[in-house]
Scaffold this active site. Structure first.
Site, PDB file in Angstrom:
ATOM      1  CB  CYS A 105      -0.918   0.021   1.212  1.00  0.00           C
ATOM      2  SG  CYS A 105      -1.807  -1.505   1.489  1.00  0.00           S
ATOM      3  CE  LYS A 350     -14.783   3.918   6.093  1.00  0.00           C
ATOM      4  NZ  LYS A 350     -15.411   3.984   4.860  1.00  0.00           N
ATOM      5  CG  HIS A 354      -6.044   1.926   0.120  1.00  0.00           C
ATOM      6  ND1 HIS A 354      -4.863   2.467  -0.349  1.00  0.00           N
ATOM      7  CD2 HIS A 354      -5.680   0.886   0.941  1.00  0.00           C
ATOM      8  CE1 HIS A 354      -3.837   1.784   0.155  1.00  0.00           C
ATOM      9  NE2 HIS A 354      -4.312   0.822   0.924  1.00  0.00           N
TER      10      HIS A 354
HETATM   11  C1  LIG Z   1     -14.959  -3.762   3.286  1.00  0.00           C
HETATM   12  C2  LIG Z   1     -14.992  -4.714   2.098  1.00  0.00           C
HETATM   13  C3  LIG Z   1     -14.789  -6.161   2.556  1.00  0.00           C
HETATM   14  C4  LIG Z   1     -16.360  -4.568   1.387  1.00  0.00           C
HETATM   15  O1  LIG Z   1     -16.300  -5.344   0.239  1.00  0.00           O
HETATM   16  P1  LIG Z   1     -17.622  -5.878  -0.476  1.00  0.00           P
HETATM   17  O2  LIG Z   1     -18.488  -6.551   0.526  1.00  0.00           O
HETATM   18  O3  LIG Z   1     -17.178  -6.654  -1.673  1.00  0.00           O
HETATM   19  O4  LIG Z   1     -18.314  -4.536  -0.866  1.00  0.00           O
HETATM   20  P2  LIG Z   1     -18.912  -4.091  -2.265  1.00  0.00           P
HETATM   21  O5  LIG Z   1     -17.845  -3.457  -3.076  1.00  0.00           O
HETATM   22  O6  LIG Z   1     -19.675  -5.224  -2.893  1.00  0.00           O
HETATM   23  O7  LIG Z   1     -19.924  -2.960  -1.826  1.00  0.00           O
HETATM   24  C5  LIG Z   1     -21.138  -3.268  -1.122  1.00  0.00           C
HETATM   25  C6  LIG Z   1     -21.708  -1.963  -0.591  1.00  0.00           C
HETATM   26  O8  LIG Z   1     -20.926  -1.497   0.509  1.00  0.00           O
HETATM   27  C7  LIG Z   1     -20.356  -0.210   0.222  1.00  0.00           C
HETATM   28  N1  LIG Z   1     -18.985  -0.252   0.686  1.00  0.00           N
HETATM   29  C8  LIG Z   1     -18.010  -1.108   0.301  1.00  0.00           C
HETATM   30  N2  LIG Z   1     -16.890  -0.897   0.996  1.00  0.00           N
HETATM   31  C9  LIG Z   1     -17.151   0.144   1.830  1.00  0.00           C
HETATM   32  C10 LIG Z   1     -16.398   0.817   2.789  1.00  0.00           C
HETATM   33  N3  LIG Z   1     -15.119   0.489   3.005  1.00  0.00           N
HETATM   34  N4  LIG Z   1     -16.955   1.837   3.476  1.00  0.00           N
HETATM   35  C11 LIG Z   1     -18.253   2.174   3.234  1.00  0.00           C
HETATM   36  N5  LIG Z   1     -19.025   1.551   2.333  1.00  0.00           N
HETATM   37  C12 LIG Z   1     -18.483   0.550   1.638  1.00  0.00           C
HETATM   38  C13 LIG Z   1     -20.432  -0.091  -1.289  1.00  0.00           C
HETATM   39  O9  LIG Z   1     -20.515   1.267  -1.678  1.00  0.00           O
HETATM   40  C14 LIG Z   1     -21.704  -0.824  -1.590  1.00  0.00           C
HETATM   41  O10 LIG Z   1     -22.804   0.009  -1.280  1.00  0.00           O
HETATM   42  P3  LIG Z   1     -24.159  -0.037  -2.168  1.00  0.00           P
HETATM   43  O11 LIG Z   1     -24.679  -1.425  -2.017  1.00  0.00           O
HETATM   44  O12 LIG Z   1     -25.004   1.025  -1.545  1.00  0.00           O
HETATM   45  O13 LIG Z   1     -23.723   0.262  -3.560  1.00  0.00           O
HETATM   46  C15 LIG Z   1     -13.857  -4.365   1.076  1.00  0.00           C
HETATM   47  O14 LIG Z   1     -14.048  -3.051   0.629  1.00  0.00           O
HETATM   48  C16 LIG Z   1     -12.492  -4.505   1.673  1.00  0.00           C
HETATM   49  O15 LIG Z   1     -11.926  -5.588   1.666  1.00  0.00           O
HETATM   50  N6  LIG Z   1     -11.902  -3.389   2.169  1.00  0.00           N
HETATM   51  C17 LIG Z   1     -10.575  -3.401   2.754  1.00  0.00           C
HETATM   52  C18 LIG Z   1      -9.521  -3.305   1.685  1.00  0.00           C
HETATM   53  C19 LIG Z   1      -8.152  -3.499   2.272  1.00  0.00           C
HETATM   54  O16 LIG Z   1      -7.951  -4.316   3.158  1.00  0.00           O
HETATM   55  N7  LIG Z   1      -7.174  -2.752   1.771  1.00  0.00           N
HETATM   56  C20 LIG Z   1      -5.829  -2.820   2.256  1.00  0.00           C
HETATM   57  C21 LIG Z   1      -5.720  -2.080   3.533  1.00  0.00           C
HETATM   58  S1  LIG Z   1      -4.133  -2.183   4.269  1.00  0.00           S
END
Ligand SMILES: CC(C)(COP(=O)(O)OP(=O)(O)OC[C@H]1O[C@@H](n2cnc3c(N)ncnc32)[C@H](O)[C@@H]1OP(=O)(O)O)[C@@H](O)C(=O)NCCC(=O)NCCS
Length: 407
Positions: A105, A350, A354
């Site tokens: 990252c 957030k 990212h």
């Molecule tokens: C949090 C996480 C698991 C959600 O993934 P997901 O379940 O596949 O989510 P989707 O992309 O299908 O989105 C589903 C809904 O949640 C919302 N959403 C997704 N991630 C979000 C977040 N981080 N914050 C707020 N809303 C979020 C989307 O906008 C979507 O909303 P909608 O249904 O109104 O359109 C994923 O974003 C993730 O793994 N994040 C962390 C990434 C990471 O670890 N990066 C490295 C960091 S060191």
């Protein structure tokens, strides 16, 4: 005897002001972060590149660019090989040395670090730093798998650990050691979503209430959806030049006056402490020392808030708060846009999003505009800022960079 004192990075020795100018940023570009199903990695890069080139006030002949440093993790494993050469070729840069830098990252902030070192070595006068990533055209499970390899593979990822899991362990330990309630983590999400709502380049441009943040679906206790950054597509580009040449390109350059890099073990179980990141502390110490400043001189910062707990730990590791007291800054409004030291005016990872490789350079993009007073929306302009800091973490804290910038 020389009398000396420090103020805003300028050291006064008797009668001579010495400002450390290590390199200058004279242009910057960034795509909106989020879903870009119709744009390839090359096209995302080209969009950010065109904006960066166009932002150089007095113009820049692209032939002057002699090196390109690209930060990308290559999430998904199916992106183009020799990516830096491919990106240079795509926008017609024929006379550049092209490098790829990969530190999870923190890839493009390490690309910036390498670029500044390239300039300081006198090898280059004008270079390009870029970050690119496409994460949205793969399943959530595949993205999690790819992110997992940035932590420890043998004991963590193969045992099923996700990144939310890593930071959940840190959050649990922090909340236990300092008797902190989960609501202070959610306050970070509320602040950063508000900031993102003002940023046209943010993935999420929607403010949320504390109640919404607290009630979101759980990811890994105590973290829920609103404690996490999303997965994103995006690119960012910086034009970095030798400090002495900066005024040829703009009357308002942003100078890099300090930088540092730190590291730690990949596996959490090998760390002495789970309530902060040693890599950040190392990087910050080096950057403050090089810039000859203290944490109290910083006016605002873009910090690595991949999960809300990471922002609270960053407050402490960067010296904005004492150990165990970072959560108080979330509570008393110090880090809001109107606060004493605004943190993540862009919305942070957030809310801005990212796209792994693009994040570090995008933090610098935000600082470039904030320090020049050119934030696209006056309501999100940090007032009177002279000195900014960016902080970017690789994986669960095995690597980190800190940069200090000054107008
Ligand atoms: C949090 C996480 C698991 C959600 O993934 P997901 O379940 O596949 O989510 P989707 O992309 O299908 O989105 C589903 C809904 O949640 C919302 N959403 C997704 N991630 C979000 C977040 N981080 N914050 C707020 N809303 C979020 C989307 O906008 C979507 O909303 P909608 O249904 O109104 O359109 C994923 O974003 C993730 O793994 N994040 C962390 C990434 C990471 O670890 N990066 C490295 C960091 S060191």
């Amino acid at each position: 005897m020389l009398t000396s004192y420090r103020a805003k990075g300028q050291v006064y020795h008797g009668c001579l002001w010495v400002l450390k100018r290590l390199a200058a940023i004279v242009g910057a570009g960034q795509t909106r972060f989020g879903d870009h199903p119709d744009l390839s990695v090359k096209e995302l890069f080209a969009e950010a590149y065109r904006e960066a080139l166009g932002s150089v006030d007095k113009g820049l002949d692209a032939k002057k660019i002699k090196a390109l440093y690209v930060g990308t993790l290559g999430v998904g494993g199916y992106q183009i090989g020799n990516v830096s050469a491919a990106l240079a070729d795509h926008v017609g840069l024929r006379d550049v040395a092209a490098f790829r830098v990969e530190n999870a990252c923190a890839s493009s902030s390490f690309a910036l670090l390498s670029a500044v070192q390239g300039i300081l070595s006198s090898q280059y006068d004008v270079v390009l730093v870029a970050g690119v990533e496409k994460m949205r055209d793969m399943s959530s499970d595949r993205a999690k798998y790819w992110l997992g390899v940035s932590g420890d593979t043998e004991y963590e990822r193969l045992a099923g650990m996700t990144f939310a899991g890593h930071y959940a362990i840190m959050a649990t330990r922090y909340m236990h050691e300092h008797s902190v309630d989960k609501k202070y983590l959610s306050m970070i999400a509320v602040k950063n979503h508000y900031n993102g709502s003002l940023n046209p380049k943010a993935q999420f441009q929607k403010a949320i209430s504390l109640e919404e943040a607290l009630k979101a679906p759980s990811l890994a206790y105590p973290l829920n959806l609103y404690d996490a950054c999303p997965t994103s597509d995006g690119a960012s580009v910086l034009i970095v030049v030798k400090a002495e040449l900066a005024k040829k390109f703009t009357d308002t350059p942003v100078y890099v006056t300090g930088f540092g890099a730190g590291s730690d073990t990949l596996a959490l179980h090998d760390r002495e402490d789970l309530t902060g990141l040693r890599a950040t502390r190392m990087a910050a110490d080096q950057a403050y020392q090089l810039a000859r400043i203290k944490s109290g001189d910083i006016d605002f910062a873009e910090v690595h808030d991949c999960f809300t707990i990471a922002e609270i730990m960053a407050y402490e590791d960067l010296g904005f708060a004492k150990r165990g007291k970072g959560w108080l800054l979330a509570d008393d409004g110090s880090t809001k846009l109107s606060g004493r030291i605004p943190v993540n005016p862009s919305g942070g990872l957030k809310a801005k999003g990212h796209p792994i490789g693009a994040t570090g350079a995008a933090q610098t993009y935000e600082i470039f505009h904030q320090l020049r007073g050119t934030a696209d929306n006056p309501s999100r302009q940090v007032k009177g800022a002279e000195m900014g800091l960016s902080h970017n973490v690789g994986g669960s804290g095995a690597t980190a960079t800190v940069f200090i910038y000054q107008r």
